[in-house]
Design a protein around this motif. Structure first.
Motif, PDB file in Angstrom:
ATOM      1  N   ALA A   2       0.837  -1.204   0.000  1.00  0.00           N
ATOM      2  CA  ALA A   2       0.000   0.000   0.000  1.00  0.00           C
ATOM      3  C   ALA A   2       0.859   1.236   0.000  1.00  0.00           C
ATOM      4  N   GLY A   3       0.260   2.333  -0.457  1.00  0.00           N
ATOM      5  CA  GLY A   3       0.964   3.606  -0.403  1.00  0.00           C
ATOM      6  C   GLY A   3       1.243   3.963   1.043  1.00  0.00           C
ATOM      7  N   ARG A   4       2.449   4.364   1.311  1.00  0.00           N
ATOM      8  CA  ARG A   4       2.854   4.594   2.690  1.00  0.00           C
ATOM      9  C   ARG A   4       2.213   5.861   3.239  1.00  0.00           C
ATOM     10  N   SER A   5       2.162   5.946   4.538  1.00  0.00           N
ATOM     11  CA  SER A   5       1.690   7.147   5.219  1.00  0.00           C
ATOM     12  C   SER A   5       2.701   7.504   6.274  1.00  0.00           C
ATOM     13  N   ARG A   6       3.421   8.612   6.070  1.00  0.00           N
ATOM     14  CA  ARG A   6       4.441   8.995   7.035  1.00  0.00           C
ATOM     15  C   ARG A   6       3.845   9.772   8.190  1.00  0.00           C
ATOM     16  N   ASN A   7       2.601  10.164   8.074  1.00  0.00           N
ATOM     17  CA  ASN A   7       1.972  10.962   9.126  1.00  0.00           C
ATOM     18  C   ASN A   7       1.218  10.040  10.067  1.00  0.00           C
ATOM     19  N   THR A   8       1.957   9.184  10.789  1.00  0.00           N
ATOM     20  CA  THR A   8       1.312   8.142  11.576  1.00  0.00           C
ATOM     21  C   THR A   8       1.866   8.100  12.993  1.00  0.00           C
ATOM     22  N   PRO A   9       1.588   9.110  13.808  1.00  0.00           N
ATOM     23  CA  PRO A   9       2.130   9.106  15.167  1.00  0.00           C
ATOM     24  C   PRO A   9       1.562   8.011  16.038  1.00  0.00           C
ATOM     25  N   GLU A 219       5.427   0.147   4.696  1.00  0.00           N
ATOM     26  CA  GLU A 219       5.685   1.582   4.803  1.00  0.00           C
ATOM     27  C   GLU A 219       7.178   1.851   4.947  1.00  0.00           C
ATOM     28  N   ALA A 220       7.835   1.051   5.776  1.00  0.00           N
ATOM     29  CA  ALA A 220       9.271   1.237   5.981  1.00  0.00           C
ATOM     30  C   ALA A 220      10.043   1.009   4.688  1.00  0.00           C
ATOM     31  N   LEU A 221       9.665  -0.027   3.943  1.00  0.00           N
ATOM     32  CA  LEU A 221      10.356  -0.306   2.683  1.00  0.00           C
ATOM     33  C   LEU A 221      10.135   0.809   1.667  1.00  0.00           C
ATOM     34  N   GLN A 222       8.933   1.369   1.641  1.00  0.00           N
ATOM     35  CA  GLN A 222       8.675   2.438   0.674  1.00  0.00           C
ATOM     36  C   GLN A 222       9.422   3.712   1.049  1.00  0.00           C
ATOM     37  N   VAL A 223       9.525   4.005   2.352  1.00  0.00           N
ATOM     38  CA  VAL A 223      10.316   5.157   2.779  1.00  0.00           C
ATOM     39  C   VAL A 223      11.781   4.955   2.385  1.00  0.00           C
ATOM     40  N   LEU A 224      12.307   3.756   2.604  1.00  0.00           N
ATOM     41  CA  LEU A 224      13.680   3.462   2.205  1.00  0.00           C
ATOM     42  C   LEU A 224      13.852   3.621   0.699  1.00  0.00           C
ATOM     43  N   ALA A 327      26.292   6.335  16.938  1.00  0.00           N
ATOM     44  CA  ALA A 327      24.948   6.394  16.363  1.00  0.00           C
ATOM     45  C   ALA A 327      24.610   5.096  15.649  1.00  0.00           C
ATOM     46  N   ALA A 328      25.613   4.479  15.000  1.00  0.00           N
ATOM     47  CA  ALA A 328      25.369   3.248  14.248  1.00  0.00           C
ATOM     48  C   ALA A 328      24.983   2.095  15.163  1.00  0.00           C
ATOM     49  N   ARG A 329      25.317   2.189  16.446  1.00  0.00           N
ATOM     50  CA  ARG A 329      24.939   1.129  17.382  1.00  0.00           C
ATOM     51  C   ARG A 329      23.419   1.024  17.512  1.00  0.00           C
ATOM     52  N   PHE A 330      22.712   2.079  17.132  1.00  0.00           N
ATOM     53  CA  PHE A 330      21.255   2.045  17.176  1.00  0.00           C
ATOM     54  C   PHE A 330      20.667   1.408  15.922  1.00  0.00           C
ATOM     55  N   GLY A 331      21.527   0.899  15.048  1.00  0.00           N
ATOM     56  CA  GLY A 331      21.060   0.184  13.870  1.00  0.00           C
ATOM     57  C   GLY A 331      21.081   1.037  12.616  1.00  0.00           C
ATOM     58  N   THR A 332      21.415   0.405  11.504  1.00  0.00           N
ATOM     59  CA  THR A 332      21.379   1.061  10.196  1.00  0.00           C
ATOM     60  C   THR A 332      20.779   0.093   9.182  1.00  0.00           C
ATOM     61  N   VAL A 333      20.336   0.645   8.070  1.00  0.00           N
ATOM     62  CA  VAL A 333      19.750  -0.182   7.014  1.00  0.00           C
ATOM     63  C   VAL A 333      20.015   0.477   5.671  1.00  0.00           C
ATOM     64  N   ARG A 334      20.233  -0.337   4.676  1.00  0.00           N
ATOM     65  CA  ARG A 334      20.450   0.157   3.310  1.00  0.00           C
ATOM     66  C   ARG A 334      19.687  -0.737   2.345  1.00  0.00           C
ATOM     67  N   LEU A 335      18.896  -0.131   1.491  1.00  0.00           N
ATOM     68  CA  LEU A 335      18.168  -0.875   0.471  1.00  0.00           C
ATOM     69  C   LEU A 335      19.129  -1.171  -0.680  1.00  0.00           C
ATOM     70  N   THR A 336      19.335  -2.437  -0.990  1.00  0.00           N
ATOM     71  CA  THR A 336      20.249  -2.816  -2.066  1.00  0.00           C
ATOM     72  C   THR A 336      19.563  -2.634  -3.420  1.00  0.00           C
ATOM     73  N   PRO A 337      20.323  -2.691  -4.524  1.00  0.00           N
ATOM     74  CA  PRO A 337      19.682  -2.669  -5.840  1.00  0.00           C
ATOM     75  C   PRO A 337      18.630  -3.770  -5.995  1.00  0.00           C
ATOM     76  N   LEU A 338      18.907  -4.956  -5.456  1.00  0.00           N
ATOM     77  CA  LEU A 338      17.886  -6.014  -5.473  1.00  0.00           C
ATOM     78  C   LEU A 338      16.651  -5.578  -4.682  1.00  0.00           C
ATOM     79  N   GLY A 339      16.875  -4.891  -3.561  1.00  0.00           N
ATOM     80  CA  GLY A 339      15.753  -4.398  -2.775  1.00  0.00           C
ATOM     81  C   GLY A 339      14.952  -3.350  -3.525  1.00  0.00           C
ATOM     82  N   GLN A 340      15.645  -2.453  -4.231  1.00  0.00           N
ATOM     83  CA  GLN A 340      14.941  -1.468  -5.050  1.00  0.00           C
ATOM     84  C   GLN A 340      14.102  -2.166  -6.120  1.00  0.00           C
ATOM     85  N   TYR A 341      14.692  -3.182  -6.729  1.00  0.00           N
ATOM     86  CA  TYR A 341      13.960  -3.947  -7.755  1.00  0.00           C
ATOM     87  C   TYR A 341      12.692  -4.557  -7.162  1.00  0.00           C
TER      88      TYR A 341
END
Length: 547
Positions: A2-9, A219-224, A327-341
């Protein structure tokens, strides 16, 4: 997806992600200092009109190589080949006990001789299950009534690297992993038993939790996906806190104390789900450092001591900014080209327009200018560059100039991008530009372009010059996206003489669809009250003329 919604407190997963320990958490730092990001822009996003940014994907050959390099995929393909000519299985299609250890040895998960660790067998059976789910392995009953497995019809094409087959198999596997990640998040520890034995209301709760987790992950994947599309090369890695903040903090707002706590909870919720997807090469993921949280069984502090500890942590965070490693100890994530696909394919399945950079390069100049002018999710400069590549400059310029004509509402922007492309073509475009010196719509821009290159070309006639001024102003107006500063600069540069009434007396008569709007903006933004007043009067006359 679904289309993501970033306005979701009040996202369900943000509110119900569990209680983390009282270690130094993201909520103990200022969001901007820790993550370098805030809640986003000022505009409201309408989920019914989500604009997906264009992306650039590597060639299929690179995506295929990346897919086949994923250990779980490589293991599934190897096990499918191993079944030749057939291999006995039980009535459920699983490997027999003896073959389970043999499969683990085949995949290099266990030594060729000696005891096979239990975890190696478990991993081999995961690969076997995936091979069956992807139909790389087919199970059935032989004529003698025995249960057996044979390779599926796509095995040979997969081994040969057929892009449609390999990417199709990988995408199916990614979809399975995406569902399993959401399902695992939806199950509380006490809910790990058989769902069939649970009361109906509990099954409903689990189903709702699964849907909420799936929505959150989408939603997280679409933001990424969006962040990766706009990231500079090498800067695609996103702190997990930034991702969580974009899902929690409403557009245009600063995070308050409650939101910072929700961000922490959401990070804890997303972390294992992203880890599952990383296993399939869809993401690169650095999990949250478990040392940030209290060890299980540690004696809980009383409420007063906990509050004092949190206050001290916030005070310490305010005095010094954490470095990148901290800061990286709190976790990081990167969408790979396969992930973009994968994300793009899922968006397309849901009916969203998810373009690739260069999609317009295959069409003619008319389709190019129409696409970059009328589409909201196109990067014009990149599309122009892709279209111009390998085209003969003079012919390309001639085609662009012809496509730029027209007094419709998109005409000014078409002409603006046409001249940007002609500028990119440079001197080889001169012959084509000279051909339009007498064109009433293109003459002004053409003459200015040639004079800028040192040619002795007469200035356009007064009527053409005024029409071109309105056209150029309208193009900026239509592409400024509400940038008042840019418009004020343009208004200040208007060649208004000491007699603004005379100048605007000419301008309001210009037969251009945007003459009234241009004059209205001048009337609103010009700093000279006398000039602004004359512009407003001229705007009224121009609008009356067009009625």
């Amino acid at each position: 997806m679904a289309g993501r919604s970033r306005n979701t407190p009040e996202h369900p997963s943000a509110a119900g992600g569990g209680e983390p320990g009282e270690g130094l958490l993201p909520a103990d730092f200022d969001l901007a200092d820790l993550y370098g990001a805030r809640g986003g822009g000022d505009e409201d996003l309408d989920d019914s009109a989500v604009l997906v940014p264009p992306i650039t994907l590597p060639p299929d050959s690179e995506l295929v190589a990346a897919a086949l390099a994923v250990p779980l995929i490589a293991h599934a393909v190897a096990l499918a080949r191993w079944t030749l000519p057939h291999r006995p299985v039980d009535e459920f299609g699983d490997l027999t006990d003896g073959d389970r250890e043999a499969a683990a040895r085949l995949l290099g998960l266990a030594p060729a001789e000696g005891e096979v660790p239990e975890e190696a067998v478990v991993e081999a059976m995961r690969a076997w299950a995936l091979a069956c789910d992807l139909d790389l392995v087919e199970t059935g009953t032989t004529a003698e009534g025995d249960h057996a497995a044979i390779p599926g019809p796509d095995l040979e094409a997969a081994e040969q690297g057929d892009p449609s087959v390999v990417l199709g198999l990988w995408l199916d596997a990614a979809g399975i992993m995406r569902e399993l990640a959401a399902e695992a998040d939806s199950l509380a520890p006490e809910g790990e038993g058989e769902e069939e034995d649970a009361p109906e209301d509990e099954l409903s709760d689990v189903e709702q939790a699964r849907d909420a987790a799936a929505d959150l992950l989408d939603e997280a994947l679409q933001v990424l996906y969006e962040m990766t599309a706009f990231a500079e090369p090498g800067e695609e890695t996103v702190p997990l806190g930034v991702l969580a903040a974009l899902l929690v903090v409403p557009e245009g707002e600063e995070p308050d104390e409650e939101m910072l706590g929700d961000i922490t909870d959401l990070m804890v919720t997303l972390d294992p789900m992203l880890g599952d997807l990383a296993e399939l090469g869809l993401l690169e993921h650095r999990p949250i450092d478990p040392d940030l949280f209290e060890e299980e069984g540690e004696e809980a502090e009383d409420e007063e001591a906990g509050a004092r500890r949190a206050a001290e942590a916030r005070a310490a965070a305010a005095e010094q900014e954490p470095d990148e490693e901290e800061a990286a100890r709190f976790g990081t994530v990167r969408l790979t080209p396969l992930g973009q696909y994968a994300v793009r394919e899922w968006l397309l399945e849901q009916g969203y327009d998810a373009p690739l950079v260069g999609d317009l390069a295959e069409g003619d100049a008319e389709a190019l200018l129409r696409g970059i002018t009328e589409s909201g999710n196109v990067l014009p400069d990149l599309e122009l560059q892709a279209w111009l590549e390998d085209r003969e400059p003079e012919a390309a310029a001639r085609e662009l100039l012809a496509a730029a004509r027209g007094r419709d509402v998109h005409g000014p922007v078409r002409r603006m991008f046409c001249m940007i492309a002609v500028e990119e073509l440079g001197d080889p475009a001169r012959p084509a530009v000279r051909e339009v010196l007498d064109d009433p719509e293109l003459s002004g821009a053409a003459r200015a372009w040639l004079r800028g290159r040192g040619e002795d070309v007469a200035a356009p006639e007064r009527a053409v010059a005024l029409w071109t001024a309105v056209d150029s102003f309208a193009a900026v107006m239509l592409t400024s996206e509400g940038d008042a500063g840019r418009m004020r600069d343009l208004v200040a540069e208007l060649p208004v003489t000491d007699n603004p009434a005379s100048y605007f007396g000419e301008l309001w008569r210009v037969d251009h669809p945007y003459t009234p709007q241009v004059l209205e903006i001048v009337g609103e933004l010009h700093l000279d009250r006398g000039v602004a007043k004359e512009a407003r009067k001229a705007a009224f006359r121009a609008r009356s003329q067009q009625r």
